[in-house]
Design a protein around this motif. Structure first.
Motif, PDB file in Angstrom:
ATOM      1  N   ASP A 199       0.809  -1.224   0.000  1.00 10.16           N
ATOM      2  CA  ASP A 199       0.000   0.000   0.000  1.00 10.16           C
ATOM      3  C   ASP A 199       0.840   1.270   0.000  1.00 10.16           C
ATOM      4  N   ASN A 200       2.173   1.119  -0.092  1.00  8.48           N
ATOM      5  CA  ASN A 200       3.082   2.271  -0.166  1.00  8.48           C
ATOM      6  C   ASN A 200       3.006   3.168   1.064  1.00  8.48           C
ATOM      7  N   LYS A 201       2.757   2.570   2.229  1.00  8.76           N
ATOM      8  CA  LYS A 201       2.624   3.354   3.456  1.00  8.76           C
ATOM      9  C   LYS A 201       3.269   2.644   4.644  1.00  8.76           C
ATOM     10  N   VAL A 202       3.790   3.452   5.576  1.00  8.08           N
ATOM     11  CA  VAL A 202       4.264   2.930   6.858  1.00  8.08           C
ATOM     12  C   VAL A 202       3.755   3.847   7.961  1.00  8.08           C
ATOM     13  N   ASP A 203       3.766   3.345   9.179  1.00  2.46           N
ATOM     14  CA  ASP A 203       3.309   4.125  10.326  1.00  2.46           C
ATOM     15  C   ASP A 203       4.341   5.185  10.676  1.00  2.46           C
ATOM     16  N   SER A 204       3.851   6.320  11.135  1.00  2.00           N
ATOM     17  CA  SER A 204       4.732   7.442  11.463  1.00  2.00           C
ATOM     18  C   SER A 204       5.287   7.316  12.875  1.00  2.00           C
ATOM     19  N   ILE A 205       6.135   8.267  13.235  1.00  2.00           N
ATOM     20  CA  ILE A 205       6.673   8.381  14.587  1.00  2.00           C
ATOM     21  C   ILE A 205       5.774   9.341  15.354  1.00  2.00           C
ATOM     22  N   SER A 206       5.315   8.935  16.500  1.00  2.00           N
ATOM     23  CA  SER A 206       4.429   9.773  17.302  1.00  2.00           C
ATOM     24  C   SER A 206       5.094  11.106  17.637  1.00  2.00           C
ATOM     25  N   GLY A 207       4.391  12.192  17.328  1.00  2.00           N
ATOM     26  CA  GLY A 207       4.906  13.522  17.631  1.00  2.00           C
ATOM     27  C   GLY A 207       5.913  14.057  16.641  1.00  2.00           C
ATOM     28  N   ALA A 208       6.103  13.367  15.512  1.00  2.00           N
ATOM     29  CA  ALA A 208       7.115  13.805  14.531  1.00  2.00           C
ATOM     30  C   ALA A 208       6.515  13.854  13.126  1.00  2.00           C
ATOM     31  N   THR A 209       5.343  14.453  13.021  1.00  2.00           N
ATOM     32  CA  THR A 209       4.624  14.479  11.743  1.00  2.00           C
ATOM     33  C   THR A 209       5.409  15.189  10.648  1.00  2.00           C
ATOM     34  N   ILE A 210       5.982  16.335  10.962  1.00  2.00           N
ATOM     35  CA  ILE A 210       6.681  17.111   9.932  1.00  2.00           C
ATOM     36  C   ILE A 210       7.937  16.391   9.461  1.00  2.00           C
ATOM     37  N   THR A 211       8.667  15.782  10.380  1.00  2.00           N
ATOM     38  CA  THR A 211       9.833  15.007   9.982  1.00  2.00           C
ATOM     39  C   THR A 211       9.413  13.831   9.103  1.00  2.00           C
ATOM     40  N   GLY A 212       8.312  13.164   9.484  1.00  2.00           N
ATOM     41  CA  GLY A 212       7.799  12.060   8.674  1.00  2.00           C
ATOM     42  C   GLY A 212       7.402  12.515   7.292  1.00  2.00           C
ATOM     43  N   ASP A 213       6.779  13.684   7.200  1.00  2.00           N
ATOM     44  CA  ASP A 213       6.416  14.238   5.885  1.00  2.00           C
ATOM     45  C   ASP A 213       7.667  14.511   5.058  1.00  2.00           C
TER      46      ASP A 213
END
Length: 241
Positions: A199-213
């Motif tokens: 699905d071309n997706k992985v779970d993010s790091i909690s509290g690090a949305t901008i870094t994940g983006d």
């Protein structure tokens, strides 16, 4: 000279400044080659680690020369630049150039009987630059491994992109969707896809949305530069457009 005089104090201060400056300059000059060599070998370690080869600095160059079969520099049309050393390409400088003038290094590896493509990446996190390497299996679609690093992300939050548990999430993910479009891998907040690798997706790091983006954008944007190269290679079976 009177040691209690202002003149003595002034001359002594100047002498100490000169001595310290000379000492620091000598130390910097002496250690500079060693520092550059450590950076060079650490780069080799990072490239190798994306395909599962862990090594120390002492053995990094030997293993790099053994398993990295080609180092290629490409232009924006996927053609090889024969006069540019892939290993010496500085992505930080390349990103400041127009796309037509940029160089795109890629490393071809053969390890444990399998072929891989390893591409360097660079993008932006919350506070500063993020970078890393991504290894694709010989279908140019399935991720073998990744490694991420950063300059100034927050400890315990965005800085967690350097951890094994986060990087392991990308293993076996696909960079092309079911329509054959290169979409990379999105780091998604609240991802509920479990172990779905298609699905071309992985779970993010909690509290690090901008870094994940930043990681999401970095993967897609950098890999799209290699599409012309992948299309030119006849053995690639994945449909790319």
């Amino acid at each position: 000279m009177n040691k209690n005089s202002n003149a003595y104090t002034f001359i002594f201060a100047i002498a100490m400044v000169v001595i310290v400056a000379v000492t620091l300059s000598f130390t910097s000059t002496t250690l500079s080659p060693l520092q550059k060599e450590n950076v060079r070998k650490e780069k080799m370690q990072n490239i190798l680690s994306t395909v599962g080869i862990e090594t120390d600095r002492e053995n990094a160059e030997t293993l790099f020369n053994k398993y990295i079969t080609q180092q290629i520099t490409l232009d924006h049309e996927g053609e090889e630049k024969e006069d540019v050393d892939a290993f010496e390409v500085d992505l930080a400088k390349e990103l400041s150039k127009p796309i037509e003038e940029q160089s795109f290094p890629i490393y071809l590896a053969n390890y444990d009987g399998s072929d891989y493509y390893i591409a360097p990446m660079r993008g932006n996190g919350l506070w500063d630059a993020i970078w890393g390497y991504i290894a694709l299996k010989d279908d140019a679609n399935t991720i073998k491994g990744v490694i991420f690093d950063h300059k100034g992300e927050t400890a315990g939050l965005g800085a967690e992109i350097t951890t094994d548990w986060f990087q392991q999430r990308f293993v076996d993910e696909k960079i092309f969707n079911e329509n054959g479009d290169l979409v990379g891998v999105s780091v998604v907040k609240g991802y509920s896809g479990g172990n779905n690798k298609d699905d071309n997706k992985v779970d993010s790091i909690s509290g690090a949305t901008i870094t994940g983006d930043g990681v999401t954008e970095m993967i897609e944007k950098r890999l799209k530069n290699y599409l012309p190269f992948f299309k030119k290679r006849q053995e690639i079976k994945v449909v790319t457009r």
